[in-house]
Design a protein around this motif. Structure first.
Motif, mmCIF file in Angstrom:
data_model
loop_
_atom_site.group_PDB
_atom_site.id
_atom_site.type_symbol
_atom_site.label_atom_id
_atom_site.label_comp_id
_atom_site.label_asym_id
_atom_site.label_seq_id
_atom_site.Cartn_x
_atom_site.Cartn_y
_atom_site.Cartn_z
ATOM 1 N N UNK A 42 0.803 -1.223 0.000
ATOM 2 C CA UNK A 42 0.000 0.000 0.000
ATOM 3 C C UNK A 42 0.842 1.283 0.000
ATOM 4 N N UNK A 43 1.956 1.279 0.752
ATOM 5 C CA UNK A 43 2.804 2.482 0.745
ATOM 6 C C UNK A 43 3.395 2.687 -0.650
ATOM 7 N N UNK A 44 3.773 1.581 -1.295
ATOM 8 C CA UNK A 44 4.308 1.682 -2.651
ATOM 9 C C UNK A 44 3.279 2.267 -3.605
ATOM 10 N N UNK A 45 2.026 1.822 -3.481
ATOM 11 C CA UNK A 45 0.949 2.350 -4.326
ATOM 12 C C UNK A 45 0.779 3.842 -4.059
ATOM 13 N N UNK A 46 0.757 4.191 -2.761
ATOM 14 C CA UNK A 46 0.596 5.605 -2.401
ATOM 15 C C UNK A 46 1.722 6.436 -2.991
ATOM 16 N N UNK A 51 3.482 11.853 -6.584
ATOM 17 C CA UNK A 51 4.860 12.011 -7.052
ATOM 18 C C UNK A 51 5.767 12.697 -6.031
ATOM 19 N N UNK A 52 5.292 13.781 -5.440
ATOM 20 C CA UNK A 52 6.173 14.606 -4.604
ATOM 21 C C UNK A 52 6.586 13.856 -3.331
ATOM 22 N N UNK A 53 5.585 13.443 -2.557
ATOM 23 C CA UNK A 53 5.875 12.706 -1.327
ATOM 24 C C UNK A 53 6.498 11.365 -1.676
ATOM 25 N N UNK A 54 6.043 10.785 -2.783
ATOM 26 C CA UNK A 54 6.507 9.467 -3.208
ATOM 27 C C UNK A 54 8.010 9.409 -3.363
ATOM 28 N N UNK A 55 8.573 10.384 -4.062
ATOM 29 C CA UNK A 55 10.006 10.418 -4.291
ATOM 30 C C UNK A 55 10.771 10.410 -2.980
ATOM 31 N N UNK A 57 9.676 9.385 0.008
ATOM 32 C CA UNK A 57 9.478 8.100 0.690
ATOM 33 C C UNK A 57 10.451 7.050 0.148
ATOM 34 N N UNK A 58 10.546 6.995 -1.169
ATOM 35 C CA UNK A 58 11.412 6.002 -1.796
ATOM 36 C C UNK A 58 12.863 6.257 -1.404
ATOM 37 N N UNK A 59 13.242 7.533 -1.368
ATOM 38 C CA UNK A 59 14.598 7.876 -0.936
ATOM 39 C C UNK A 59 14.866 7.375 0.473
ATOM 40 N N UNK A 60 13.889 7.610 1.340
ATOM 41 C CA UNK A 60 14.024 7.181 2.739
ATOM 42 C C UNK A 60 14.233 5.667 2.829
ATOM 43 N N UNK A 61 13.416 4.931 2.096
ATOM 44 C CA UNK A 61 13.509 3.472 2.193
ATOM 45 C C UNK A 61 14.760 2.939 1.490
ATOM 46 N N UNK A 62 15.200 3.647 0.473
ATOM 47 C CA UNK A 62 16.468 3.276 -0.143
ATOM 48 C C UNK A 62 17.599 3.411 0.877
ATOM 49 N N UNK A 100 8.602 -2.475 -1.254
ATOM 50 C CA UNK A 100 8.047 -1.143 -1.473
ATOM 51 C C UNK A 100 8.618 -0.515 -2.745
ATOM 52 N N UNK A 101 9.933 -0.584 -2.877
ATOM 53 C CA UNK A 101 10.575 0.061 -4.024
ATOM 54 C C UNK A 101 10.134 -0.606 -5.322
ATOM 55 N N UNK A 102 10.012 -1.918 -5.312
ATOM 56 C CA UNK A 102 9.571 -2.605 -6.533
ATOM 57 C C UNK A 102 8.105 -2.331 -6.858
ATOM 58 N N UNK A 103 7.267 -2.218 -5.829
ATOM 59 C CA UNK A 103 5.872 -1.872 -6.077
ATOM 60 C C UNK A 103 5.798 -0.503 -6.739
ATOM 61 N N UNK A 104 6.561 0.428 -6.156
ATOM 62 C CA UNK A 104 6.591 1.800 -6.676
ATOM 63 C C UNK A 104 7.051 1.817 -8.130
ATOM 64 N N UNK A 105 8.216 1.187 -8.393
ATOM 65 C CA UNK A 105 8.750 1.290 -9.752
ATOM 66 C C UNK A 105 7.909 0.461 -10.721
ATOM 67 N N UNK A 106 7.332 -0.640 -10.236
ATOM 68 C CA UNK A 106 6.465 -1.436 -11.095
ATOM 69 C C UNK A 106 5.272 -0.622 -11.582
#
Lengths: 216, 264
Positions: A42-46, A51-55, A57-62, A100-106
């Protein structure tokens, strides 16, 4: 071969104890993985939809991904002490980023025009997500779960260091007793579980690719 | 075929801006029942934006949109997109106004048959048996009866586009919009698609087509709209277009296009 026999003998003699640790190892891995999926998808979908918060979030998890497994396990010590649950928490934290990262990029990789066609037919957002976007992102998501599974299965070995039990117990024991065969009692089954998990997810991926009639 | 001149879909005083760029300026278009209206014009003239405003895939900055003489309400958020509520209403509206895209946009994870029945099954709640019959009917119409089990990746561009048309028809739309349906196709596939469109026209479908195919435009359309710099510079029948002076902008533009197509 001598080692292998010693490993077999050790397991025979300590059957109940070995089974207990094996089950704890499987429980730790599986529960951590399931919780991670429930949180990460769900976080990946969100993230993909915002886009703005998403980027960020992904940075944080990276960034979390960079922290070594043992460090995360030790970091939960002062918070939750020793035992099964702290180990579970640490493993869950480890499993979240790849999924999460794969959900996002997928989701990001899906051709926006495909989604537009769905919108153009009158499909609503929720329906579109369920029937078009998530199925199209399924392969990357599964690949993320596959990565997370390996990570969790191997890191669960370290759970013994914070009293979480599991097969890592034998690795620790073997090290302190200078007995490599006892280390193998832990290491060999972990290797086996990891390989089985790879096999399991390859089969799922193969099935999905075949079903969609596409190579990737 | 539009003899009764029943108004189907209409845009009044429509404008669209992106930031400070004006894409469309005070556009007025009415499409009657059974009519085929073609939109021509140079790239960047706003043709695609205009056709996308007709089913609210693009949200107009100002203007009214009516369908069957009923106003389609929409509200914009601060980003100039439809609000969540308007988006839901637009989804309803779009089931009646089908769209065929330049890049086909089939669902790559679904077979041809599934591409056709997914939408109507969930959105219109029609049962599977009826839909499968209907799907075979439309696939036959576009000449792809035997392709039900194939996946989009296995089809040629022309076949994909014909599947996309069949998919749009499955929703039983009252109007079909075509956004450059043949621009991404190899020349030998173009006629297959145009022939299907002609057949739809003969069956009385109301259509709006953005295209560069002048032979099709002259042969099939009831009215031609020439769009340049966000404004309609010419509107009239293909015959009227022919009689425009050679110095007019529309004639100059048309002379730059190929006429090689002979649609049978």
């Amino acid at each position: 071969m001598k080692f292998l026999k010693q490993v077999g003998d050790y397991i025979q003699m300590n059957r109940a104890d070995f089974d207990k640790n094996l089950i704890i190892h499987l429980q730790l891995s599986l529960i951590a993985l399931v919780i991670a999926i429930v949180i990460a998808v769900p976080i990946g979908v969100y993230a993909a939809k915002h886009a703005k918060i998403g980027g960020r979030l992904i940075g944080l998890f990276n960034a979390i991904r960079v922290i070594p497994s043992l460090a995360i396990l030790v970091l939960v010590l002062p918070l939750m002490g020793m035992g099964f649950y702290p180990a579970l928490l640490a493993l869950t934290i480890l499993a979240i980023p790849p999924i999460l990262i794969n959900t996002y990029s997928g989701l990001q990789q899906i051709n926006p025009e495909t989604l537009e066609a769905a919108a153009g037919m009158g499909m609503g957002n929720a329906y579109r997500l369920r029937k078009i976007e998530l199925p199209l992102a399924a392969l990357p998501v599964i690949a993320g779960v596959r990565l997370a599974a390996i990570e969790v299965i191997s890191s669960a070995t370290l759970a013994a260091f914070i009293g979480g039990g599991g097969l890592g117990t034998y690795v620790m024991m073997g090290m302190s007793m200078y007995d490599p065969s006892i280390m193998l009692v832990g290491a060999l089954p972990v290797t086996g579980i990891a390989l089985l998990s790879e096999l399991f997810f390859s089969v799922i991926e193969f099935y999905l690719k075949k079903k969609y009639g596409i190579g990737e | 075929m539009g003899d009764r001149m029943t108004e189907k879909i209409s845009l009044q005083h429509l404008s669209k801006t992106y930031g400070k760029r004006e894409i469309l300026k005070d556009i007025n278009v009415t499409v009657n029942d059974g009519e085929l209206v073609t939109l021509i014009g140079p790239s960047g003239s706003g043709k695609s934006t205009l056709i996308r405003c007709l089913n609210l895939l693009e949200a107009p900055t100002a203007g009214t949109l009516t369908f069957n003489r009923q106003k389609i309400d929409y509200k914009l958020n601060r980003f100039g997109q439809l609000t969540r509520k308007s988006e839901a209403q637009a989804a309803q509206y779009r089931t009646k106004v089908g769209m065929v895209f330049q890049q086909f946009n089939l669902f790559p994870n679904r077979s041809v048959l599934q591409n056709l029945i997914d939408g109507p099954r969930r959105i219109l709640k029609v049962d599977r048996g009826t839909l499968e019959q209907q799907a075979v009917h439309y696939l036959t119409l576009v000449g792809l009866r035997d392709y039900q089990a194939q996946y989009p990746a296995q089809l040629s561009g022309g076949q994909k586009q014909r599947v996309a048309i069949a998919r749009a028809l499955m929703m039983s739309p009252e109007v079909l919009l075509f956004d450059e349906p043949t621009s991404a196709l190899d020349p030998e596939m173009v006629n297959d698609v145009l022939r299907v469109m002609l057949r739809l026209k003969q069956a009385g479908m109301t259509m709006v087509v953005v295209t560069h195919e002048m032979a099709f435009t002259e042969q099939a359309s009831d009215r031609v709209l020439f769009l340049e710099q966000g404004q309609i510079q010419f509107a009239g029948t293909p015959q009227a277009l022919q009689q425009e002076p050679a110095t007019s902008r529309v004639k100059q533009f048309v002379s730059t296009l190929d006429h090689h197509l002979a649609v049978s």
